[in-house]
Design an enzyme around this catalytic site. Structure first.
Site, PDB file in Angstrom:
ATOM      1  N   MET A  15       0.853  -1.195   0.000  1.00 11.01           N
ATOM      2  CA  MET A  15       0.000   0.000   0.000  1.00 11.01           C
ATOM      3  C   MET A  15       0.882   1.234   0.000  1.00 11.01           C
ATOM      4  O   MET A  15       1.589   1.501   0.983  1.00 11.01           O
ATOM      5  CB  MET A  15      -0.938  -0.006   1.211  1.00 11.01           C
ATOM      6  CG  MET A  15      -2.092  -0.990   1.051  1.00 11.01           C
ATOM      7  SD  MET A  15      -3.071  -1.155   2.541  1.00 11.01           S
ATOM      8  CE  MET A  15      -1.972  -2.119   3.562  1.00 11.01           C
ATOM      9  N   ALA A  16       0.820   1.975  -1.106  1.00  9.56           N
ATOM     10  CA  ALA A  16       1.683   3.145  -1.275  1.00  9.56           C
ATOM     11  C   ALA A  16       1.512   4.106  -0.110  1.00  9.56           C
ATOM     12  O   ALA A  16       0.394   4.378   0.316  1.00  9.56           O
ATOM     13  CB  ALA A  16       1.353   3.846  -2.586  1.00  9.56           C
ATOM     14  N   GLN A  68       8.098  -4.299  -5.989  1.00  7.18           N
ATOM     15  CA  GLN A  68       7.071  -4.005  -6.980  1.00  7.18           C
ATOM     16  C   GLN A  68       7.417  -2.755  -7.785  1.00  7.18           C
ATOM     17  O   GLN A  68       7.768  -1.722  -7.226  1.00  7.18           O
ATOM     18  CB  GLN A  68       5.711  -3.795  -6.317  1.00  7.18           C
ATOM     19  CG  GLN A  68       4.615  -3.657  -7.343  1.00  7.18           C
ATOM     20  CD  GLN A  68       3.256  -3.373  -6.737  1.00  7.18           C
ATOM     21  OE1 GLN A  68       2.998  -2.281  -6.255  1.00  7.18           O
ATOM     22  NE2 GLN A  68       2.395  -4.370  -6.747  1.00  7.18           N
ATOM     23  N   CYS A  98      -2.935  -0.743 -10.118  1.00  9.60           N
ATOM     24  CA  CYS A  98      -3.138   0.592  -9.535  1.00  9.60           C
ATOM     25  C   CYS A  98      -4.180   1.364 -10.353  1.00  9.60           C
ATOM     26  O   CYS A  98      -4.015   1.527 -11.560  1.00  9.60           O
ATOM     27  CB  CYS A  98      -1.810   1.350  -9.480  1.00  9.60           C
ATOM     28  SG  CYS A  98      -2.015   2.978  -8.721  1.00  9.60           S
ATOM     29  N   LYS A 137       0.627  -8.369 -10.108  1.00  8.59           N
ATOM     30  CA  LYS A 137      -0.556  -8.143  -9.265  1.00  8.59           C
ATOM     31  C   LYS A 137      -1.590  -7.465 -10.149  1.00  8.59           C
ATOM     32  O   LYS A 137      -1.342  -6.373 -10.666  1.00  8.59           O
ATOM     33  CB  LYS A 137      -0.195  -7.289  -8.051  1.00  8.59           C
ATOM     34  CG  LYS A 137      -1.363  -7.089  -7.083  1.00  8.59           C
ATOM     35  CD  LYS A 137      -0.842  -6.700  -5.691  1.00  8.59           C
ATOM     36  CE  LYS A 137      -1.948  -6.371  -4.715  1.00  8.59           C
ATOM     37  NZ  LYS A 137      -2.581  -5.065  -4.967  1.00  8.59           N
ATOM     38  N   GLY A 199      -8.477  -9.042  -1.188  1.00  8.33           N
ATOM     39  CA  GLY A 199      -9.678  -8.220  -1.269  1.00  8.33           C
ATOM     40  C   GLY A 199     -10.637  -8.460  -0.132  1.00  8.33           C
ATOM     41  O   GLY A 199     -11.238  -9.530  -0.024  1.00  8.33           O
ATOM     42  N   GLY A 222      -4.686  -6.127   2.933  1.00  9.83           N
ATOM     43  CA  GLY A 222      -4.283  -4.732   2.801  1.00  9.83           C
ATOM     44  C   GLY A 222      -4.830  -3.860   3.905  1.00  9.83           C
ATOM     45  O   GLY A 222      -4.299  -3.827   5.027  1.00  9.83           O
ATOM     46  N   ARG A 223      -5.944  -3.168   3.607  1.00 12.18           N
ATOM     47  CA  ARG A 223      -6.435  -2.113   4.494  1.00 12.18           C
ATOM     48  C   ARG A 223      -6.694  -2.585   5.912  1.00 12.18           C
ATOM     49  O   ARG A 223      -6.458  -1.828   6.872  1.00 12.18           O
ATOM     50  CB  ARG A 223      -7.699  -1.491   3.882  1.00 12.18           C
ATOM     51  CG  ARG A 223      -7.395  -0.671   2.632  1.00 12.18           C
ATOM     52  CD  ARG A 223      -8.613  -0.451   1.803  1.00 12.18           C
ATOM     53  NE  ARG A 223      -9.197  -1.716   1.350  1.00 12.18           N
ATOM     54  CZ  ARG A 223     -10.364  -1.836   0.770  1.00 12.18           C
ATOM     55  NH1 ARG A 223     -11.105  -0.760   0.591  1.00 12.18           N
ATOM     56  NH2 ARG A 223     -10.795  -3.019   0.373  1.00 12.18           N
TER      57      ARG A 223
HETATM   58  C1  FMN Z   1      -3.697   3.414   0.294  1.00 12.12           C
HETATM   59  C2  FMN Z   1      -3.518   2.218  -0.616  1.00 12.12           C
HETATM   60  C3  FMN Z   1      -2.357   2.114  -1.368  1.00 12.12           C
HETATM   61  C4  FMN Z   1      -2.177   1.019  -2.225  1.00 12.12           C
HETATM   62  N1  FMN Z   1      -0.989   0.905  -2.908  1.00 12.12           N
HETATM   63  C5  FMN Z   1      -0.749  -0.204  -3.660  1.00 12.12           C
HETATM   64  C6  FMN Z   1       0.519  -0.413  -4.266  1.00 12.12           C
HETATM   65  O1  FMN Z   1       1.460   0.377  -4.134  1.00 12.12           O
HETATM   66  N2  FMN Z   1       0.669  -1.540  -5.013  1.00 12.12           N
HETATM   67  C7  FMN Z   1      -0.342  -2.452  -5.177  1.00 12.12           C
HETATM   68  O2  FMN Z   1      -0.148  -3.459  -5.865  1.00 12.12           O
HETATM   69  N3  FMN Z   1      -1.535  -2.294  -4.588  1.00 12.12           N
HETATM   70  C8  FMN Z   1      -1.762  -1.201  -3.824  1.00 12.12           C
HETATM   71  N4  FMN Z   1      -2.961  -1.074  -3.186  1.00 12.12           N
HETATM   72  C9  FMN Z   1      -3.965  -2.151  -3.278  1.00 12.12           C
HETATM   73  C10 FMN Z   1      -3.817  -3.153  -2.143  1.00 12.12           C
HETATM   74  O3  FMN Z   1      -2.593  -3.855  -2.236  1.00 12.12           O
HETATM   75  C11 FMN Z   1      -4.969  -4.185  -2.188  1.00 12.12           C
HETATM   76  O4  FMN Z   1      -4.945  -4.831  -3.442  1.00 12.12           O
HETATM   77  C12 FMN Z   1      -6.337  -3.556  -1.980  1.00 12.12           C
HETATM   78  O5  FMN Z   1      -6.319  -2.612  -0.915  1.00 12.12           O
HETATM   79  C13 FMN Z   1      -7.408  -4.624  -1.699  1.00 12.12           C
HETATM   80  O6  FMN Z   1      -7.066  -5.393  -0.576  1.00 12.12           O
HETATM   81  P1  FMN Z   1      -7.754  -5.127   0.879  1.00 12.12           P
HETATM   82  O7  FMN Z   1      -9.250  -5.230   0.688  1.00 12.12           O
HETATM   83  O8  FMN Z   1      -7.202  -6.200   1.751  1.00 12.12           O
HETATM   84  O9  FMN Z   1      -7.363  -3.737   1.280  1.00 12.12           O
HETATM   85  C14 FMN Z   1      -3.174   0.026  -2.351  1.00 12.12           C
HETATM   86  C15 FMN Z   1      -4.355   0.153  -1.586  1.00 12.12           C
HETATM   87  C16 FMN Z   1      -4.540   1.223  -0.727  1.00 12.12           C
HETATM   88  C17 FMN Z   1      -5.797   1.303   0.086  1.00 12.12           C
END
Ligand code: FMN
Length: 316
Positions: A15-16, A68, A98, A137, A199, A222-223
């Site tokens: 997560m960026a 990545q 992204c 991804k 997800g 992630g979140r």
């Molecule tokens: C703030 C934020 C930044 C993210 N940055 C990236 C990233 O740099 N690379 C990536 O592949 N996915 C990124 N994602 C996506 C997450 O890796 C993930 O696929 C997405 O949040 C869904 O998973 P979750 O429901 O568990 O959050 C980002 C998501 C969020 C919320």
């Protein structure tokens, strides 16, 4: 690759601006499998961006690590990947999910899912250039009219990609609505290489449910892990309320120490504010705490504010 995935069934998702080296270290200490860095733009890395170079240096110290990259051509992705492998990357991961407009408008991130043949040529070039595992991804597709995760996954397998992570929302869905896990199952059925599902997973039990219902070999969270890295710890649930409070206080303290050691003061302050707001999220007074945290001008004041809040009402 298969061994690394088998040892890491549940991992922190990239997560960026959150999953930099300090938070990834914390997630791994709590029990996450190997982690992926926040995306690094291949062009920025090649152009000598100080941020990209420093962030890659710190990322590589938290091994094993999937590095990545964001990019739109073999001309930039290949030399950037080679540089990361020479510096010690264990895996190279290409961001094809992204959804951010300024990224996709430049043909990067989820835009790579639109022209499958051209992306196939980029992945083939990467495959020839590096000898560590190459992963991607992806999302469910560009929009609901083009749900092509299965087509992209088959193309990637043919191009020599070693494993695929699927976040099944389309680019158009961004983060809204329910993540359609059935798309993960479709990708699992379509390819022989390992698939990681991602997800809306918020606990180890849900991660197991995702693996059971979709057949994916591993899961990225992630979140839900922001402000709750202890969700990766199988022992956390069995702790008493007091035991959890002690555990959480220790983790937050270690995280702040790592942030302070990793970044220059201004960046450290902002990182602490962002993460402390996440640790405080979900409490009744979260909004007021967030405002109070963001008003602080020094690391010391920030630590003090959070300590007071914790004494009043522990996280959890
Ligand atoms: C703030 C934020 C930044 C993210 N940055 C990236 C990233 O740099 N690379 C990536 O592949 N996915 C990124 N994602 C996506 C997450 O890796 C993930 O696929 C997405 O949040 C869904 O998973 P979750 O429901 O568990 O959050 C980002 C998501 C969020 C919320």
């Amino acid at each position: 690759m298969v061994d690394l995935l088998a040892q890491s069934p549940v991992r922190l998702a990239p997560m960026a601006s959150f999953t930099n080296a300090p938070f990834r270290r914390i997630a791994v200490r709590c029990g996450s499998g190997f982690t992926t860095n926040e995306e690094i733009d291949a062009e920025a890395l090649l152009a000598g961006s100080a941020w990209a170079a420093e962030s890659a240096r710190q990322d590589l110290e938290v091994g094993p690590v999937a590095m990545q990259l964001l990019g739109n051509s073999a001309e930039t992705l290949v030399p950037a990947a080679v540089r990361l492998v020479e510096a010690g990357a264990d895996i190279v991961d290409i961001n094809m999910g992204c959804p951010v407009p300024k990224i996709v408008h430049r043909g990067k991130g989820a835009a790579l899912m639109r022209d499958v043949a051209a992306t196939g040529r980029i992945l083939e070039a990467l495959r020839r250039a590096i000898d560590v595992p190459l992963t991607i991804k992806i999302r469910g597709g560009w929009d609901d009219c083009q749900p092509n995760a299965v087509e992209v996954a088959r193309m990637a397998q043919d191009a020599g990609v070693d494993a695929i992570t699927v976040h099944p929302r389309t680019r158009a869905q961004r983060y809204g609505g329910r993540a359609p896990w059935e798309v993960i199952a479709e990708v699992v059925a379509a390819v022989d290489i390992p698939v990681t599902g991602n997800g809306d997973v918020t606990s180890l039990a849900e991660a197991r449910a995702m693996m059971a219902t979709t057949g994916c070999q591993s899961v990225m969270v992630g979140r839900a892990a922001l402000g709750r890295p202890w969700l990766f710890d199988a022992g956390y649930e069995s702790l008493s309320v007091d035991g959890r409070a002690v555990y959480e206080t220790r983790v937050v303290g270690e995280h702040l120490d790592l942030i302070e050691a990793a970044f220059p003061p201004r960046t450290a302050l902002l990182q602490m504010k962002k993460h402390l707001a996440q640790y405080g999220a979900g409490r009744p007074e979260a909004r007021a705490l967030r405002a109070e945290l963001f008003a602080q001008a020094s690391v010391e004041a920030l630590r003090e504010t959070f300590r007071h809040q914790q004494e009043a009402a522990p996280v959890g």
